[in-house]
Design a protein around this motif. Structure first.
Motif, PDB file in Angstrom:
ATOM      1  N   SER A  67     -44.626  19.383   1.631  1.00 13.93           N
ATOM      2  CA  SER A  67     -45.621  18.395   1.192  1.00 13.93           C
ATOM      3  C   SER A  67     -45.580  17.103   1.994  1.00 13.93           C
ATOM      4  N   ALA A  68     -44.789  17.070   3.065  1.00 11.31           N
ATOM      5  CA  ALA A  68     -44.660  15.836   3.857  1.00 11.31           C
ATOM      6  C   ALA A  68     -44.775  16.130   5.340  1.00 11.31           C
ATOM      7  N   VAL A  69     -45.797  16.883   5.728  1.00 13.05           N
ATOM      8  CA  VAL A  69     -45.924  17.327   7.114  1.00 13.05           C
ATOM      9  C   VAL A  69     -45.958  16.175   8.119  1.00 13.05           C
ATOM     10  N   PRO A  70     -46.786  15.134   7.912  1.00 14.62           N
ATOM     11  CA  PRO A  70     -46.797  14.051   8.900  1.00 14.62           C
ATOM     12  C   PRO A  70     -45.443  13.356   9.017  1.00 14.62           C
ATOM     13  N   TYR A  71     -44.813  13.077   7.883  1.00 13.32           N
ATOM     14  CA  TYR A  71     -43.530  12.379   7.887  1.00 13.32           C
ATOM     15  C   TYR A  71     -42.458  13.223   8.569  1.00 13.32           C
ATOM     16  N   VAL A  72     -42.401  14.503   8.221  1.00 12.34           N
ATOM     17  CA  VAL A  72     -41.432  15.410   8.839  1.00 12.34           C
ATOM     18  C   VAL A  72     -41.651  15.476  10.347  1.00 12.34           C
ATOM     19  N   THR A  73     -42.898  15.570  10.753  1.00  7.86           N
ATOM     20  CA  THR A  73     -43.226  15.644  12.176  1.00  7.86           C
ATOM     21  C   THR A  73     -42.764  14.403  12.921  1.00  7.86           C
ATOM     22  N   ALA A  74     -43.073  13.229  12.363  1.00  3.46           N
ATOM     23  CA  ALA A  74     -42.692  11.977  13.016  1.00  3.46           C
ATOM     24  C   ALA A  74     -41.178  11.840  13.110  1.00  3.46           C
ATOM     25  N   LYS A  75     -40.484  12.153  12.027  1.00  2.53           N
ATOM     26  CA  LYS A  75     -39.038  11.938  12.003  1.00  2.53           C
ATOM     27  C   LYS A  75     -38.298  12.955  12.869  1.00  2.53           C
ATOM     28  N   HIS A  76     -38.809  14.176  12.986  1.00  2.00           N
ATOM     29  CA  HIS A  76     -38.241  15.106  13.968  1.00  2.00           C
ATOM     30  C   HIS A  76     -38.499  14.591  15.382  1.00  2.00           C
ATOM     31  N   GLY A  77     -39.677  13.982  15.583  1.00  2.00           N
ATOM     32  CA  GLY A  77     -39.980  13.413  16.889  1.00  2.00           C
ATOM     33  C   GLY A  77     -39.030  12.291  17.266  1.00  2.00           C
ATOM     34  N   VAL A  78     -38.683  11.449  16.291  1.00  2.00           N
ATOM     35  CA  VAL A  78     -37.725  10.376  16.546  1.00  2.00           C
ATOM     36  C   VAL A  78     -36.376  10.952  16.970  1.00  2.00           C
ATOM     37  N   ALA A  79     -35.961  12.018  16.298  1.00  2.00           N
ATOM     38  CA  ALA A  79     -34.674  12.640  16.638  1.00  2.00           C
ATOM     39  C   ALA A  79     -34.682  13.176  18.066  1.00  2.00           C
ATOM     40  N   GLY A  80     -35.767  13.853  18.442  1.00  2.00           N
ATOM     41  CA  GLY A  80     -35.854  14.396  19.794  1.00  2.00           C
ATOM     42  C   GLY A  80     -35.979  13.318  20.845  1.00  2.00           C
ATOM     43  N   MET A  81     -36.775  12.305  20.569  1.00  2.00           N
ATOM     44  CA  MET A  81     -36.943  11.197  21.502  1.00  2.00           C
ATOM     45  C   MET A  81     -35.620  10.489  21.738  1.00  2.00           C
ATOM     46  N   THR A  82     -34.855  10.326  20.672  1.00  2.00           N
ATOM     47  CA  THR A  82     -33.551   9.676  20.779  1.00  2.00           C
ATOM     48  C   THR A  82     -32.637  10.460  21.706  1.00  2.00           C
ATOM     49  N   LYS A  83     -32.585  11.768  21.537  1.00  2.00           N
ATOM     50  CA  LYS A  83     -31.732  12.596  22.390  1.00  2.00           C
ATOM     51  C   LYS A  83     -32.141  12.494  23.855  1.00  2.00           C
ATOM     52  N   ALA A  84     -33.435  12.612  24.115  1.00  2.00           N
ATOM     53  CA  ALA A  84     -33.914  12.577  25.496  1.00  2.00           C
ATOM     54  C   ALA A  84     -33.638  11.224  26.144  1.00  2.00           C
ATOM     55  N   ALA A  85     -33.900  10.144  25.401  1.00  2.00           N
ATOM     56  CA  ALA A  85     -33.654   8.811  25.946  1.00  2.00           C
ATOM     57  C   ALA A  85     -32.166   8.569  26.168  1.00  2.00           C
ATOM     58  N   ALA A  86     -31.343   9.064  25.252  1.00  2.00           N
ATOM     59  CA  ALA A  86     -29.893   8.898  25.391  1.00  2.00           C
ATOM     60  C   ALA A  86     -29.388   9.559  26.667  1.00  2.00           C
ATOM     61  N   LEU A  87     -29.905  10.733  26.962  1.00  2.00           N
ATOM     62  CA  LEU A  87     -29.515  11.417  28.192  1.00  2.00           C
ATOM     63  C   LEU A  87     -29.942  10.627  29.423  1.00  2.00           C
ATOM     64  N   GLY A  88     -31.115  10.026  29.338  1.00  2.00           N
ATOM     65  CA  GLY A  88     -31.639   9.306  30.489  1.00  2.00           C
ATOM     66  C   GLY A  88     -30.881   8.034  30.828  1.00  2.00           C
ATOM     67  N   TYR A  89     -30.271   7.414  29.815  1.00  2.00           N
ATOM     68  CA  TYR A  89     -29.641   6.113  30.061  1.00  2.00           C
ATOM     69  C   TYR A  89     -28.137   6.094  29.796  1.00  2.00           C
TER      70      TYR A  89
END
Length: 250
Positions: A153-175
């Motif tokens: 029942s929280a598709v947009p919220y789940v999508t955004a928060k999974h995106g934050v997790a993935g973005m964090t990992k990718a950015a962490a690797l980059g820097y």
């Protein structure tokens, strides 16, 4: 007043209430200069008043984190007022529309993604260059338990928060090799004044989702965030920290 973050400057988004406020107050209590960023200026100012009354240093900035111009303004304020940016807590977020996917209002979906996901990109986009100039830094991004598991029942919220997790990992690797550590924190349901008007049955239902037998507090999440921002976590980057009373362990 402590000195763990003495001489450091931090930007905290969503700093006017809840977890953001708890982190802003805790950083200031440990010596950081804190830029409190919130949608409402009066809310940010109230937190800065608490900071200064306790002997700390802070500046209030109003802005919509879904607008990159406002996000840049908060970073620019930190550099202008205190000379550099060392720390950031990208925390602002909203609940957004609920329902099954095909029942979600598209404009509500877009608004939630702007505030909960795109804002984190904008934040790091402007924060990272200033941290590189300062010789390194640390960033914590607020995801959620729903950035680790799903909820129908929280598709947009789940999508955004999974995106934050993935973005964090990718950015962490980059820097990682350039002295900037980036991690995400994943709170469970946190006991805030917003829940005080909730029917007891509904409140008890939320508690029942957490094997620890209660909801978390903003201060408990803040303790983890401060650890991740501190030199104590010097070998921690690209990690996901659940602060959820075992919600995601089941």
């Amino acid at each position: 007043m402590g000195e763990q973050f003495a001489g450091k400057t931090a930007v905290v988004t969503g700093g006017g209430s809840g977890i953001g406020k708890a982190v802003a107050l805790a950083l200031a209590a440990e010596g950081a200069n804190v830029v409190v960023n919130d949608l409402k200026l009066e809310t940010a100012l109230a937190v800065v008043d608490e900071i200064t009354a306790a002997g700390g240093t802070g500046t209030a900035v109003a802005g919509d984190v879904g607008n990159p111009v406002d996000v840049k303004a908060a970073v620019d304020t930190a550099v202008r007022e205190y000379g550099a940016l060392n720390l950031a807590f990208n925390n602002a977020g909203i609940g957004g529309p609920n329902g099954l996917l095909a029942d979600i209002d598209i404009e509500g979906y877009r608004k939630l993604m702007d505030v909960n996901l795109h804002s984190v990109f904008y934040g790091m986009y402007y924060q990272v260059p200033e941290m590189l100039k300062a010789g390194g830094g640390a960033i914590v991004n607020t995801s959620s338990i729903l950035g680790l598991v799903g909820e129908a029942s929280a598709v947009p919220y789940v999508t955004a928060k999974h995106g934050v997790a993935g973005m964090t990992k990718a950015a962490a690797l980059g820097y990682a090799s350039q002295g900037i550590r980036i991690n995400s924190v994943h709170p469970g349901y946190i006991d805030t004044p917003l829940l005080q008007g909730m029917p007891q049955e509904s409140y008890d239902g939320l508690v029942g989702l957490h094997p620890i037998g209660r909801l978390g507090t903003a201060d408990e999440v803040a303790e983890v965030v401060l650890f991740l921002l501190s030199d104590k976590a010097s070998f921690v980057t690209g990690s996901q920290y659940a602060v959820d009373g075992a919600y995601t362990t089941r």
